[in-house]
Scaffold this active site. Structure first.
Site, short mmCIF file in Angstrom:
data_model
loop_
_atom_site.label_atom_id
_atom_site.label_comp_id
_atom_site.label_asym_id
_atom_site.label_seq_id
_atom_site.Cartn_x
_atom_site.Cartn_y
_atom_site.Cartn_z
CG MET A 18 -28.53 -30.83 -9.53
SD MET A 18 -28.80 -31.82 -11.10
CE MET A 18 -29.98 -30.73 -11.82
CB ALA A 19 -23.22 -26.64 -7.55
CD GLN A 71 -29.87 -26.59 -1.61
OE1 GLN A 71 -28.79 -26.93 -1.98
NE2 GLN A 71 -30.73 -27.90 -1.39
CB CYS A 101 -23.47 -31.02 -0.18
SG CYS A 101 -22.35 -30.93 -1.17
CG HIS A 170 -30.38 -37.71 -2.42
ND1 HIS A 170 -29.52 -37.17 -3.62
CD2 HIS A 170 -30.39 -39.20 -3.09
CE1 HIS A 170 -29.32 -37.99 -4.22
NE2 HIS A 170 -29.50 -39.23 -4.11
N GLY A 202 -34.62 -38.99 -5.93
CA GLY A 202 -33.51 -40.03 -6.30
C GLY A 202 -33.84 -40.95 -7.42
CG ASP A 203 -31.80 -43.76 -8.42
OD1 ASP A 203 -30.69 -42.99 -8.66
OD2 ASP A 203 -31.50 -44.73 -7.60
N GLY A 225 -33.11 -34.63 -10.37
CA GLY A 225 -31.79 -33.73 -10.61
C GLY A 225 -31.03 -34.15 -11.81
NE ARG A 226 -27.56 -38.51 -10.34
CZ ARG A 226 -27.20 -39.79 -9.92
NH1 ARG A 226 -26.12 -40.26 -10.16
NH2 ARG A 226 -28.12 -40.40 -9.15
#
Length: 337
Positions: A18-19, A71, A101, A170, A202-203, A225-226
Protein backbone atom coordinates in the site's frame (compact mmCIF):
# COMPACT_ATOMS: atom_id res chain seq x y z
CA UNK A 1 5.18 -23.27 3.62
CA UNK A 2 5.54 -22.54 -0.09
CA UNK A 3 8.44 -21.86 -2.42
CA UNK A 4 8.60 -18.99 -4.91
CA UNK A 5 11.54 -19.57 -7.17
CA UNK A 6 14.19 -20.46 -4.62
CA UNK A 7 12.55 -18.39 -1.88
CA UNK A 8 10.87 -20.20 0.99
CA UNK A 9 7.80 -18.47 2.44
CA UNK A 10 6.64 -19.38 5.93
CA UNK A 11 3.32 -18.08 7.17
CA UNK A 12 -0.32 -17.64 6.24
CA UNK A 13 -0.93 -13.89 6.10
CA UNK A 14 0.93 -10.98 4.49
CA UNK A 15 0.78 -7.19 4.62
CA UNK A 16 -0.54 -6.07 1.24
CA UNK A 17 1.51 -3.44 -0.63
CA UNK A 18 0.00 0.00 0.00
CA UNK A 19 1.47 3.33 -1.07
CA UNK A 20 2.22 5.52 1.90
CA UNK A 21 1.66 2.65 4.32
CA UNK A 22 3.87 -0.38 3.60
CA UNK A 23 7.21 1.38 4.00
CA UNK A 24 10.13 -0.21 5.80
CA UNK A 25 9.19 0.89 9.35
CA UNK A 26 5.74 -0.67 9.16
CA UNK A 27 7.02 -3.72 7.30
CA UNK A 28 9.49 -4.32 10.13
CA UNK A 29 6.67 -4.27 12.66
CA UNK A 30 4.30 -6.48 10.69
CA UNK A 31 7.05 -9.00 9.99
CA UNK A 32 7.65 -9.22 13.73
CA UNK A 33 3.94 -9.78 14.31
CA UNK A 34 3.72 -12.55 11.72
CA UNK A 35 3.47 -11.19 8.17
CA UNK A 36 5.01 -13.95 6.05
CA UNK A 37 7.15 -11.60 3.95
CA UNK A 38 7.37 -7.92 2.98
CA UNK A 39 6.09 -6.07 -0.10
CA UNK A 40 7.46 -2.62 -0.85
CA UNK A 41 5.20 0.18 -1.95
CA UNK A 42 4.79 0.18 -5.73
CA UNK A 43 7.45 2.08 -7.65
CA UNK A 44 7.28 3.60 -11.14
CA UNK A 45 9.64 1.95 -13.61
CA UNK A 46 9.71 5.16 -15.62
CA UNK A 47 10.93 7.09 -12.58
CA UNK A 48 13.55 4.42 -11.84
CA UNK A 49 15.02 4.79 -15.33
CA UNK A 50 15.04 8.56 -14.92
CA UNK A 51 17.16 8.13 -11.82
CA UNK A 52 14.55 9.55 -9.46
CA UNK A 53 16.17 9.19 -6.03
CA UNK A 54 12.85 9.31 -4.18
CA UNK A 55 11.58 6.34 -6.17
CA UNK A 56 14.77 4.36 -5.66
CA UNK A 57 14.65 5.24 -1.97
CA UNK A 58 11.34 3.40 -1.68
CA UNK A 59 13.29 0.17 -2.11
CA UNK A 60 15.23 0.65 1.13
CA UNK A 61 14.79 -2.26 3.51
CA UNK A 62 16.45 -4.11 6.37
CA UNK A 63 17.60 -7.71 6.26
CA UNK A 64 15.05 -8.54 8.97
CA UNK A 65 12.30 -7.84 6.43
CA UNK A 66 13.30 -10.69 4.14
CA UNK A 67 11.86 -12.24 2.11
CA UNK A 68 11.43 -8.85 0.43
CA UNK A 69 9.29 -8.36 -2.70
CA UNK A 70 9.91 -5.21 -4.76
CA UNK A 71 6.70 -4.11 -6.46
CA UNK A 72 6.99 -2.13 -9.71
CA UNK A 73 4.54 -0.75 -12.27
CA UNK A 74 4.70 0.55 -15.82
CA UNK A 75 3.11 0.36 -19.25
CA UNK A 76 6.08 0.16 -21.62
CA UNK A 77 7.79 -3.20 -22.07
CA UNK A 78 11.33 -1.93 -22.56
CA UNK A 79 11.02 0.52 -19.66
CA UNK A 80 9.69 -2.10 -17.26
CA UNK A 81 12.31 -4.67 -18.18
CA UNK A 82 15.26 -2.27 -18.03
CA UNK A 83 14.07 -0.72 -14.78
CA UNK A 84 13.77 -4.17 -13.23
CA UNK A 85 17.54 -4.49 -13.55
CA UNK A 86 17.92 -1.35 -11.45
CA UNK A 87 15.54 -2.80 -8.87
CA UNK A 88 17.42 -6.10 -8.89
CA UNK A 89 20.66 -4.32 -8.05
CA UNK A 90 19.21 -3.70 -4.58
CA UNK A 91 19.05 -7.47 -4.02
CA UNK A 92 15.35 -8.20 -3.49
CA UNK A 93 14.21 -11.79 -3.21
CA UNK A 94 11.34 -11.35 -5.69
CA UNK A 95 10.07 -8.71 -8.11
CA UNK A 96 6.30 -8.19 -8.23
CA UNK A 97 4.49 -6.60 -11.18
CA UNK A 98 1.51 -4.45 -10.19
CA UNK A 99 -1.48 -5.21 -12.40
CA UNK A 100 -4.09 -4.10 -9.89
CA UNK A 101 -3.83 -0.38 -9.16
CA UNK A 102 -7.17 1.19 -10.08
CA UNK A 103 -6.18 4.87 -9.76
CA UNK A 104 -7.07 6.60 -13.03
CA UNK A 105 -3.73 8.27 -13.71
CA UNK A 106 -2.05 4.86 -13.36
CA UNK A 107 -4.53 2.43 -14.90
CA UNK A 108 -5.76 4.71 -17.69
CA UNK A 109 -2.18 5.07 -18.88
CA UNK A 110 -1.87 1.31 -19.28
CA UNK A 111 -0.09 0.60 -16.00
CA UNK A 112 -1.47 -1.19 -12.95
CA UNK A 113 -4.95 -2.51 -13.71
CA UNK A 114 -4.55 -1.12 -17.21
CA UNK A 115 -2.48 -4.22 -17.99
CA UNK A 116 -5.65 -6.29 -17.55
CA UNK A 117 -6.63 -4.91 -20.94
CA UNK A 118 -3.35 -6.10 -22.43
CA UNK A 119 -2.41 -9.32 -20.69
CA UNK A 120 -0.06 -10.36 -23.51
CA UNK A 121 2.02 -7.28 -22.78
CA UNK A 122 1.97 -8.14 -19.07
CA UNK A 123 3.15 -11.64 -19.90
CA UNK A 124 5.99 -10.24 -22.00
CA UNK A 125 6.96 -7.99 -19.08
CA UNK A 126 7.14 -10.92 -16.68
CA UNK A 127 9.19 -12.98 -19.13
CA UNK A 128 11.50 -10.03 -19.75
CA UNK A 129 11.99 -9.29 -16.05
CA UNK A 130 12.84 -12.94 -15.37
CA UNK A 131 15.44 -13.03 -18.12
CA UNK A 132 16.91 -9.63 -17.26
CA UNK A 133 17.23 -10.19 -13.49
CA UNK A 134 17.26 -13.94 -12.91
CA UNK A 135 14.83 -13.36 -10.04
CA UNK A 136 11.44 -14.98 -9.50
CA UNK A 137 8.62 -12.71 -10.66
CA UNK A 138 5.11 -12.50 -9.22
CA UNK A 139 2.10 -10.39 -10.15
CA UNK A 140 -0.82 -8.77 -8.37
CA UNK A 141 -4.03 -8.72 -10.44
CA UNK A 142 -7.73 -7.95 -10.23
CA UNK A 143 -10.59 -9.95 -11.71
CA UNK A 144 -10.83 -7.72 -14.76
CA UNK A 145 -11.36 -4.15 -15.89
CA UNK A 146 -15.10 -4.23 -15.13
CA UNK A 147 -17.99 -6.68 -14.75
CA UNK A 148 -18.19 -7.06 -18.53
CA UNK A 149 -14.55 -8.10 -18.87
CA UNK A 150 -13.87 -10.68 -16.17
CA UNK A 151 -10.78 -12.11 -17.86
CA UNK A 152 -9.04 -13.42 -14.76
CA UNK A 153 -8.69 -17.01 -16.01
CA UNK A 154 -7.15 -15.82 -19.27
CA UNK A 155 -4.86 -13.48 -17.34
CA UNK A 156 -3.64 -16.27 -15.07
CA UNK A 157 -3.06 -18.59 -18.03
CA UNK A 158 -0.98 -15.98 -19.88
CA UNK A 159 1.06 -15.11 -16.79
CA UNK A 160 1.74 -18.78 -16.06
CA UNK A 161 2.90 -19.22 -19.64
CA UNK A 162 5.31 -16.35 -19.11
CA UNK A 163 6.90 -17.99 -16.09
CA UNK A 164 5.22 -16.15 -13.22
CA UNK A 165 6.09 -17.72 -9.86
CA UNK A 166 2.93 -16.72 -7.94
CA UNK A 167 -0.12 -14.50 -8.41
CA UNK A 168 -1.93 -12.31 -5.89
CA UNK A 169 -5.61 -11.79 -6.69
CA UNK A 170 -7.68 -8.88 -5.44
CA UNK A 171 -11.25 -10.06 -5.73
CA UNK A 172 -12.58 -6.87 -7.32
CA UNK A 173 -12.53 -5.34 -10.80
CA UNK A 174 -10.73 -2.12 -11.67
CA UNK A 175 -14.09 -0.35 -11.97
CA UNK A 176 -15.02 -1.36 -8.42
CA UNK A 177 -11.81 0.12 -6.99
CA UNK A 178 -12.40 -0.48 -3.25
CA UNK A 179 -16.20 -0.43 -3.28
CA UNK A 180 -18.59 -3.36 -2.94
CA UNK A 181 -17.34 -6.73 -1.83
CA UNK A 182 -14.44 -8.90 -2.96
CA UNK A 183 -15.48 -12.03 -4.88
CA UNK A 184 -13.73 -14.83 -3.07
CA UNK A 185 -15.53 -17.46 -5.14
CA UNK A 186 -13.65 -16.14 -8.17
CA UNK A 187 -10.41 -16.26 -6.20
CA UNK A 188 -11.19 -19.87 -5.29
CA UNK A 189 -11.90 -20.65 -8.95
CA UNK A 190 -8.50 -19.26 -9.90
CA UNK A 191 -6.78 -21.33 -7.22
CA UNK A 192 -8.53 -24.51 -8.36
CA UNK A 193 -7.22 -24.07 -11.92
CA UNK A 194 -3.85 -22.43 -11.35
CA UNK A 195 -0.47 -24.15 -11.49
CA UNK A 196 1.33 -21.59 -9.32
CA UNK A 197 0.71 -20.39 -5.74
CA UNK A 198 -2.27 -18.05 -5.44
CA UNK A 199 -2.61 -15.35 -2.78
CA UNK A 200 -6.11 -14.06 -1.98
CA UNK A 201 -6.86 -10.43 -1.18
CA UNK A 202 -9.96 -8.44 -0.27
CA UNK A 203 -12.13 -7.58 2.75
CA UNK A 204 -10.18 -9.62 5.30
CA UNK A 205 -10.72 -8.06 8.73
CA UNK A 206 -9.00 -10.47 11.12
CA UNK A 207 -6.47 -13.27 11.41
CA UNK A 208 -9.24 -15.81 12.03
CA UNK A 209 -11.07 -14.65 8.89
CA UNK A 210 -7.85 -14.96 6.91
CA UNK A 211 -7.39 -18.53 8.09
CA UNK A 212 -11.04 -19.32 7.27
CA UNK A 213 -10.66 -17.97 3.73
CA UNK A 214 -7.35 -19.77 3.28
CA UNK A 215 -8.99 -23.08 4.16
CA UNK A 216 -12.28 -22.54 2.34
CA UNK A 217 -10.86 -21.23 -0.94
CA UNK A 218 -7.58 -23.15 -0.90
CA UNK A 219 -5.33 -20.14 -1.42
CA UNK A 220 -1.71 -20.42 -0.38
CA UNK A 221 -1.61 -17.10 1.48
CA UNK A 222 -3.96 -14.25 2.36
CA UNK A 223 -3.05 -10.58 1.88
CA UNK A 224 -4.45 -8.02 4.30
CA UNK A 225 -4.46 -4.34 3.38
CA UNK A 226 -6.73 -1.66 4.81
CA UNK A 227 -7.61 -3.50 8.00
CA UNK A 228 -3.91 -3.86 8.81
CA UNK A 229 -3.33 -0.12 9.07
CA UNK A 230 -2.61 0.62 12.73
CA UNK A 231 -3.24 -3.03 13.52
CA UNK A 232 -0.16 -5.28 13.23
CA UNK A 233 -1.90 -7.67 15.64
CA UNK A 234 -4.01 -8.78 12.68
CA UNK A 235 -1.05 -10.93 11.63
CA UNK A 236 -1.11 -12.82 14.93
CA UNK A 237 -3.64 -15.01 16.67
CA UNK A 238 -4.40 -12.36 19.31
CA UNK A 239 -6.86 -9.70 18.07
CA UNK A 240 -6.16 -6.06 18.78
CA UNK A 241 -9.38 -5.90 20.82
CA UNK A 242 -7.73 -8.14 23.40
CA UNK A 243 -4.59 -6.00 23.68
CA UNK A 244 -4.42 -3.50 26.53
CA UNK A 245 -3.64 0.17 26.02
CA UNK A 246 -0.14 -0.08 27.48
CA UNK A 247 0.86 -2.61 24.82
CA UNK A 248 -0.77 -0.60 22.04
CA UNK A 249 1.10 2.51 23.19
CA UNK A 250 4.38 0.58 23.20
CA UNK A 251 3.89 -0.38 19.55
CA UNK A 252 2.90 3.18 18.65
CA UNK A 253 6.15 4.46 20.14
CA UNK A 254 8.16 1.67 18.53
CA UNK A 255 6.67 2.54 15.14
CA UNK A 256 7.32 6.24 15.62
CA UNK A 257 10.95 5.61 16.54
CA UNK A 258 11.41 3.44 13.46
CA UNK A 259 9.96 6.26 11.35
CA UNK A 260 12.32 8.79 12.93
CA UNK A 261 15.30 6.56 12.19
CA UNK A 262 14.20 5.77 8.65
CA UNK A 263 13.27 9.34 7.68
CA UNK A 264 15.91 11.50 9.40
CA UNK A 265 15.36 15.22 8.94
CA UNK A 266 15.69 18.54 10.72
CA UNK A 267 11.93 19.11 10.78
CA UNK A 268 8.78 17.16 11.65
CA UNK A 269 8.66 15.13 8.40
CA UNK A 270 8.65 11.69 10.04
CA UNK A 271 6.08 12.74 12.64
CA UNK A 272 3.77 14.06 9.94
CA UNK A 273 4.13 10.83 7.97
CA UNK A 274 3.33 8.89 11.12
CA UNK A 275 -0.02 10.60 11.70
CA UNK A 276 -1.92 8.40 9.25
CA UNK A 277 -0.76 5.36 11.20
CA UNK A 278 -1.40 6.95 14.58
CA UNK A 279 -5.09 7.67 13.96
CA UNK A 280 -5.61 4.00 13.11
CA UNK A 281 -3.73 2.74 16.15
CA UNK A 282 -6.04 4.69 18.46
CA UNK A 283 -9.28 4.25 16.51
CA UNK A 284 -12.11 2.86 18.67
CA UNK A 285 -9.87 2.46 21.70
CA UNK A 286 -11.70 5.12 23.66
CA UNK A 287 -8.84 7.56 23.08
CA UNK A 288 -9.93 11.09 24.10
CA UNK A 289 -10.92 13.13 21.04
CA UNK A 290 -9.48 16.36 22.42
CA UNK A 291 -6.06 14.85 23.00
CA UNK A 292 -6.20 13.14 19.60
CA UNK A 293 -6.75 16.50 17.90
CA UNK A 294 -3.94 17.99 19.96
CA UNK A 295 -1.51 15.22 19.05
CA UNK A 296 -2.32 15.59 15.35
CA UNK A 297 -1.16 19.21 15.46
CA UNK A 298 1.99 18.78 17.55
CA UNK A 299 5.15 19.19 15.46
CA UNK A 300 7.75 18.48 18.13
CA UNK A 301 8.52 14.80 18.60
CA UNK A 302 9.37 15.04 22.29
CA UNK A 303 6.17 16.97 22.98
CA UNK A 304 4.20 14.35 21.06
CA UNK A 305 5.73 11.52 23.08
CA UNK A 306 5.25 13.30 26.40
CA UNK A 307 1.60 14.07 25.65
CA UNK A 308 0.94 10.50 24.51
CA UNK A 309 2.59 9.11 27.64
CA UNK A 310 0.31 11.28 29.77
CA UNK A 311 -2.84 9.60 28.47
CA UNK A 312 -4.43 7.19 30.95
CA UNK A 313 -7.08 4.82 29.67
CA UNK A 314 -8.85 1.62 30.60
CA UNK A 315 -6.71 -1.38 29.82
CA UNK A 316 -9.13 -2.84 27.28
CA UNK A 317 -11.01 -1.52 24.28
CA UNK A 318 -14.18 0.43 25.05
CA UNK A 319 -15.66 -0.42 21.67
CA UNK A 320 -15.35 -3.08 19.00
CA UNK A 321 -12.70 -2.10 16.52
CA UNK A 322 -14.50 -1.48 13.26
CA UNK A 323 -13.26 0.97 10.64
CA UNK A 324 -16.03 2.78 8.80
CA UNK A 325 -15.95 5.07 5.76
CA UNK A 326 -12.33 4.36 5.05
CA UNK A 327 -10.86 5.92 1.94
CA UNK A 328 -7.75 4.20 0.62
CA UNK A 329 -6.21 3.33 -2.71
CA UNK A 330 -2.97 2.04 -4.14
CA UNK A 331 -1.64 5.53 -4.77
CA UNK A 332 -2.29 7.23 -1.48
CA UNK A 333 -3.96 6.90 1.88
CA UNK A 334 -6.49 9.58 2.76
CA UNK A 335 -7.04 9.87 6.51
CA UNK A 336 -10.30 10.84 8.09
CA UNK A 337 -8.69 13.02 10.74
Amino acid sequence: MITIGGVTIKGDVVLSPMAGISDSPYRQITRRFGSAFAYTEFVSTEQLLMGNTKSLDMFRYLETERPIFFQIFGSDLETVVNASEIAASKKPDVIDLNMGCSVAKVSHNGSGAGLLKNVRLAGAMIEGIRKKTGLPVTAKIRLGWDSNSLNYLETVKVLEGSGVSAISVHGRTKAMAYTGFADWNAIGEIKAKANVPIFGNGDVASFSEAMFKKKKYGVDLVLIGRKAIGNPWIFSETPKEEIDWVQIKEVILEHLNLMLNFYPSDDDYALILFRKHFIRYIENTGFPDGIKRELLTITNVNQFIDRLESVKMDSKFLETSEIENESMNCETFVSLA
